[in-house]
Design a protein around this motif. Structure first.
Motif, short mmCIF file in Angstrom:
data_model
loop_
_atom_site.label_atom_id
_atom_site.label_comp_id
_atom_site.label_asym_id
_atom_site.label_seq_id
_atom_site.Cartn_x
_atom_site.Cartn_y
_atom_site.Cartn_z
N ARG A 38 0.86 -1.18 0.00
CA ARG A 38 0.00 0.00 0.00
C ARG A 38 0.90 1.23 0.00
NH1 ARG A 38 -5.19 0.22 1.20
NH2 ARG A 38 -5.09 -1.80 2.28
N THR A 39 0.72 2.08 -1.00
CA THR A 39 1.52 3.30 -1.13
C THR A 39 0.59 4.50 -1.22
OG1 THR A 39 3.23 2.05 -2.31
CG2 THR A 39 3.30 4.47 -2.47
N ARG A 57 -3.03 3.70 -1.47
CA ARG A 57 -3.53 2.99 -2.64
C ARG A 57 -2.80 1.66 -2.78
NH1 ARG A 57 -2.50 7.17 -7.38
NH2 ARG A 57 -3.33 5.42 -8.60
N GLU A 83 -0.81 -1.26 -4.48
CA GLU A 83 0.19 -1.20 -5.55
C GLU A 83 0.86 -2.56 -5.68
OE1 GLU A 83 2.84 2.46 -6.23
OE2 GLU A 83 4.16 1.03 -5.20
N THR A 127 5.02 -1.43 -12.47
CA THR A 127 4.28 -0.98 -11.29
C THR A 127 2.81 -0.78 -11.69
OG1 THR A 127 6.23 0.15 -10.44
CG2 THR A 127 4.11 0.73 -9.45
N ARG A 131 -0.67 0.65 -10.16
CA ARG A 131 -1.27 1.45 -9.08
C ARG A 131 -2.78 1.42 -9.22
NH1 ARG A 131 3.12 4.73 -10.81
NH2 ARG A 131 4.81 4.75 -9.28
#
Length: 449
Positions: free
Chosen positions: A376-377, A380, A382, A446, A448
Motif C-alpha cells: 500500500r503506497t 492505494r 500497488e 508498477t 497502481r
C-alpha cells in the motif's frame, strides 16, 4: 414564416415561463401591498372619526341638542381639518353641515369619488360614521378620502410601472441569456459536425467557467478520447492482422502445399497435418486473444466487478509460479502486505498479473531473480513485478502495449505479442496506472490501483 431561432430555443421558452410566473408573483405582491395599505389607512381614518365623534358627544345628554349644533358649527368655521359633519334633528331637518348639497343624503360610510354636485364643485369620497344621539338627532362625521385615493392611485401607478419594467427586464434578460446559451450549444453542434466529417482530433470547446456546460464538454471530450483510442486501436488491429497474421497463414499454405507434393507416405502426411493443425491452433489462439482484448476494452466485464482480495490473489500466484521459475533456474520471491482489497473482475486481474509474471520468467535468463510485491503506497494498493533480465529500452516502453508489437530479441520465442496488450486492456478497464521502469538491470512494472 418561422420565428427567429433565438425565440425557438428552449432557454427562451423557459424564460417566457419564468417571466409569466414572476409577473404573476409581482401582481400578487402588489395586490397584497395595495389592500394592506388601503386597509391600514381606512382603519386609521376610522380611529380619527371615532375620536371626533367621542369628542363631540362628550357630555351631550346634559348640554342638549343646541349645544351640539354650536359645537358642530364651531368646528365647521375653524380652519379645514379634513372632517365633514352633518347634524339632523329628529324630523330629519339639517341643523349644521359642510357636506355638499347632494351629499347630504349620503350617510353611508364610503361614498364614491369623484362626484360633481349641483353647484359645480367636485367632492372626494367620504369615509365616516353616523350615530343617533339620545334626543333622536343624527350626527354624521366623515373624513375626506383624498389621501386614501391618492395613495391608491400612487400604488396603482407604481404597480403598472413595475409590471412593465418586470416584463421588459425578464424578456430582455431572457433574450440575452438565450443568445449566450445558443452560442455555446452552437459551438458544441459545430464541433460535433466536424467530428462526424472525420476530424477525430476535434474536441468540444471549454469556456473555463467550470459551469454545467464545461462539465458536459469535459465528459464529452473524455468520451471522444475513448472513441478515438478505440478507432485507432481498431485501425491498428486491422493493419496488424493484415501484416502479422499473413506470415503464419502463408507458412501454413506452403507447408500444406509441400506436404501434398513431397510426402508420399501416410506417416509423412500425418506429421505434416499435425504441424498444420498446431499452426491453425496458434492462429485461433491469436484471434481468441484479440476478441478477448476487444471484449475487455468494450467494458462488457464491468458488470461483474466485486470485491477482490489482492493479498490472497498475489500470494497464490507467486506460489503457483515458483516451481515454473525454479525449472528455469530462476528465483521468484514475493512480499505481500495483508488486507489489500480492490473492486474489480478477479479473473481478469489474475490473467493480467499472470501475464506479467510469465513475461518476466520467459525473458529473464537463468539465475535471474523475479520479485513480486503487493503493498500500500499513499493509501492505494500497488503491485510491482521486477526482474533483473534484459529489460525493455526506454524508447520502446510506450509501444510494447500495442498489439503484435515484439522486440527483435523476442521474435525467436513463442508468443503473439498480445500479452501486454491484454494487460493494458485490463488495467484500463480497472483504471489502473501502469508504469514501466528500469530495474538496473531488468524491468520493473508498477500497477497502481
Amino acid at each position: 414564416m418561422r420565428p427567429p431561432r433565438l425565440f425557438r430555443t428552449t432557454s427562451f421558452r423557459l424564460t417566457l415561463i419564468y417571466a409569466t410566473v414572476f409577473t404573476a408573483s409581482v401582481v400578487v405582491l402588489f395586490a397584497v401591498i395595495y389592500w394592506s395599505t388601503a386597509g391600514f389607512m381606512a382603519r386609521q381614518m376610522d380611529v380619527s372619526v371615532d375620536a371626533e365623534l367621542t369628542a363631540l358627544l362628550d357630555g351631550q345628554p346634559a348640554k342638549g341638542l343646541d349645544h351640539l349644533r354650536q359645537e358642530v358649527d364651531e368646528r365647521i368655521r375653524q380652519a379645514p381639518t379634513g372632517f365633514f359633519y352633518l347634524l339632523q334633528n329628529a324630523k330629519g331637518e339639517v341643523l349644521a353641515t359642510n357636506l355638499p348639497r347632494r351629499a347630504v343624503a349620503l350617510h353611508h360610510v364610503n361614498a364614491p369619488r369623484p362626484k360633481l354636485f349641483e353647484d359645480g364643485t367636485e367632492a372626494h369620497g367620504f369615509h365616516g360614521r353616523g350615530v343617533v344621539t339620545t334626543d333622536n338627532a343624527y350626527l354624521f362625521v366623515a373624513n375626506d378620502n383624498f389621501q386614501l385615493e391618492e395613495m391608491q392611485e400612487l400604488v396603482a401607478r407604481a404597480f403598472a410601472l413595475a409590471l412593465v419594467l418586470t416584463l421588459v427586464l425578464a424578456l430582455g434578460g431572457g433574450a440575452l441569456m438565450s443568445a449566450g446559451l445558443l452560442r455555446r450549444v452552437e459551438a458544441v453542434s459545430r464541433a460535433s459536425r466536424e467530428i462526424v466529417d472525420g476530424d477525430l482530433e476535434r474536441r468540444m470547446p471549454v469556456a473555463g467557467t467550470d459551469d454545467e456546460f464545461d462539465h458536459l464538454a469535459a465528459s464529452l471530450n473524455t468520451m471522444l478520447d475513448r472513441i478515438q483510442g478505440l478507432m485507432e486501436g481498431l485501425r491498428q488491429v486491422s493493419n496488424d492482422i493484415a501484416h502479422d497474421l499473413r506470415t503464419p497463414l502463408t507458412r501454413l499454405r506452403h507447408r500444406l502445399e509441400l506436404a501434398r507434393r513431397r510426402e508420399g507416405t501416410v506417416e509423412g502426411l500425418n506429421t505434416a497435418l499435425d504441424g498444420a493443425i498446431q499452426q491453425v491452433d496458434d492462429i485461433l489462439d491469436t484471434f481468441g486473444a484479440l476478441l478477448r482484448i476487444a471484449q475487455i476494452e468494450g467494458g462488457a466485464r464491468r458488470g461483474t466487478f466485486a470485491s477482490v482480495d489482492l493479498s490472497e490473489l498475489v500470494q497464490g500466484l507467486a506460489e503457483t509460479y515458483q516451481p515454473v521459475a525454479e525449472e528455469k533456474g530462476q528465483r521468484l520471491e514475493h512480499t505481500v502486505t495483508d488486507d489489500l482489497r480492490v473492486r474489480g473482475d478477479r479473473e481478469l486481474i489474475v490473467q493480467m498479473l499472470a501475464n506479467l509474471i510469465e513475461n518476466a520468467i520467459r525473458h529473464a535468463p537463468a539465475r535471474a531473480t523475479i520479485q513480486v510485491t503487493a503493498r500500500r503506497t499513499n493509501g492505494r494498493p500497488e503491485i510491482v513485478v521486477a526482474d533483473d533480465g534484459p529489460g525493455i529500452p526506454a524508447v520502446f516502453r510506450d509501444r510494447v502495449f500495442q498489439r503484435f508489437f515484439r522486440l527483435e530479441e523476442s521474435r525467436t520465442t513463442p508468443g503473439s505479442g498480445l500479452g501486454l496488450s491484454l494487460v493494458a486492456a485490463v488495467a484500463a478497464l480497472h483504471q489502473i496506472e501502469i508504469e514501466l521502469g528500469d530495474n538496473r538491470p531488468g524491468l520493473v512494472v508498477t500497477l497502481r490501483f
